[in-house]
Enzyme design. Sequence first.
Site, PDB file in Angstrom:
ATOM      1  N   LYS A 137      36.026   5.253  57.205  1.00  0.00           N
ATOM      2  CA  LYS A 137      34.643   5.938  56.973  1.00  0.00           C
ATOM      3  C   LYS A 137      34.827   7.350  56.801  1.00  0.00           C
ATOM      4  O   LYS A 137      33.943   8.055  55.905  1.00  0.00           O
ATOM      5  CB  LYS A 137      34.265   5.999  58.459  1.00  0.00           C
ATOM      6  CG  LYS A 137      34.682   6.822  59.548  1.00  0.00           C
ATOM      7  CD  LYS A 137      34.024   6.196  60.997  1.00  0.00           C
ATOM      8  CE  LYS A 137      34.641   7.188  62.208  1.00  0.00           C
ATOM      9  NZ  LYS A 137      34.089   6.767  63.478  1.00  0.00           N
ATOM     10  N   ARG A 175      29.078   7.738  75.119  1.00  0.00           N
ATOM     11  CA  ARG A 175      28.573   7.490  73.973  1.00  0.00           C
ATOM     12  C   ARG A 175      28.135   5.908  73.922  1.00  0.00           C
ATOM     13  O   ARG A 175      27.297   5.549  75.118  1.00  0.00           O
ATOM     14  CB  ARG A 175      29.456   7.835  72.693  1.00  0.00           C
ATOM     15  CG  ARG A 175      28.736   7.877  71.388  1.00  0.00           C
ATOM     16  CD  ARG A 175      29.414   8.070  70.068  1.00  0.00           C
ATOM     17  NE  ARG A 175      30.139   7.191  69.576  1.00  0.00           N
ATOM     18  CZ  ARG A 175      30.973   7.063  68.704  1.00  0.00           C
ATOM     19  NH1 ARG A 175      31.111   8.122  67.695  1.00  0.00           N
ATOM     20  NH2 ARG A 175      31.649   5.934  68.288  1.00  0.00           N
TER      21      ARG A 175
HETATM   22  C1  LIG Z   1      35.284   6.262  63.979  1.00  0.00           C
HETATM   23  C2  LIG Z   1      35.449   5.089  64.791  1.00  0.00           C
HETATM   24  C3  LIG Z   1      36.804   4.718  65.292  1.00  0.00           C
HETATM   25  C4  LIG Z   1      37.963   5.210  64.719  1.00  0.00           C
HETATM   26  O1  LIG Z   1      38.208   6.272  65.375  1.00  0.00           O
HETATM   27  P1  LIG Z   1      39.465   7.471  64.951  1.00  0.00           P
HETATM   28  O2  LIG Z   1      39.568   8.302  65.669  1.00  0.00           O
HETATM   29  O3  LIG Z   1      39.387   7.861  63.358  1.00  0.00           O
HETATM   30  O4  LIG Z   1      40.785   6.453  64.904  1.00  0.00           O
HETATM   31  C5  LIG Z   1      36.764   3.559  66.237  1.00  0.00           C
HETATM   32  N1  LIG Z   1      35.641   3.084  66.700  1.00  0.00           N
HETATM   33  C6  LIG Z   1      34.461   3.608  66.618  1.00  0.00           C
HETATM   34  C7  LIG Z   1      33.334   3.029  67.349  1.00  0.00           C
HETATM   35  C8  LIG Z   1      34.326   4.790  65.651  1.00  0.00           C
HETATM   36  O5  LIG Z   1      33.083   5.038  65.493  1.00  0.00           O
END
Ligand SMILES: *Cc1c(COP(=O)(O)O)cnc(C)c1O
Length: 353
Positions: A35, A128
């Site tokens: 992302k 969250r």
């Molecule tokens: C962005 C995200 C991740 C990945 O997070 P990083 O800190 O980049 O490894 C994993 N799970 C969810 C639900 C996310 O939104």
Amino acid sequence: MYPRITVNTKKIRHNTGIVVKLCSRQGVSVAGVVKATCGMPEVAKAMLAGGATMLGDSRLENLEKLAPFQVPRLLLRLPMPSRAAEVVQHAEVSLNTETKTVKALGKAALKQKKSHGVILMLELGDLREGLPLDQLSRAVREVMSTGGIRLLGLGTNLTCYGGVLPDPDNLGVLTAAASRVQSEFGIMLDLISGGNSSSVHLLEKGLLPEGINHLRLGESILLGRETAYGETLEGAYGDTFALLAEVIEAREKPSLPQGKRGWDAFGKKPVFQDRGLRKKVILAVGRQDVHPENLTPLEPGVSVLGAGSDHLLLDVTEAKAQYQVGDTAAFRPNYAGLLQLMTSPYVHKELIK
Ligand SMILES: *Cc1c(COP(=O)(O)O)cnc(C)c1O
């Protein structure tokens, strides 16, 4: 062309290999999270080459670009019920907490003659997305009875809103819940997804509870660092991305603005220290592309003074290089800066293979 961000796919592939090795020793598979690069297919390709077996993104528009890859695509952000049909079309799996949404996904899946995988998210303190533990059984029952839906497993997300770190205690609640669900319903859950890059330090220390067999990893792969303590991963590259921007003015200027002062362009009252005349440069990049606090200059002696929408101001007095108009300066973006730079249509993307 400037400004531009360089994306080193070879290093991303290498970093994925490091993280995957760490994970596979403990029976953990990796969803490569793209992302922060807006779902860039070349980055996804590098992650798959490095050993990721799933691709994750929070946006449908990004997942759509990943259709050519023969791995499951995971929607990380809870689906919008109004876009259930697109979710089922562009993601094979999604993270969920709302059974109303799961029912909408099921309906869309049946219509598209598909089966959509659901991972139910548990709330473990970060506040969250997540179901409270005492509502899990009911949710499992409802998901299992929804046509078009397959319950793939349970997961959690930490260190996002509340800054809560994963540890053997809170992740132990997840693995215990998974065991309970499996015996209560007489089913096997494929995936127990134990979080994001903030869980990587547990792997390094051998503290990830047994039973966790999946992680969703973005930053640890892209920037080569675990995010619980910000430590660089052994053998990983921290320089996979760089921002290059061009100097459009280079002059000596006083450090103190002159005249009666009000607010700056962003409604703040800036404070200045008088350091006399300084060598300053203006770069053609600004807050519309990246917030200046998310950048670290690569050259020693260069400091960021501030930025407006379109201008980034540097103090280069202590730098060795003599900056002139038309020269470039380079920066390392942090994860938030990376996301902003990749999202800005004004920043050119250069692949280094
Ligand atoms: C962005 C995200 C991740 C990945 O997070 P990083 O800190 O980049 O490894 C994993 N799970 C969810 C639900 C996310 O939104």
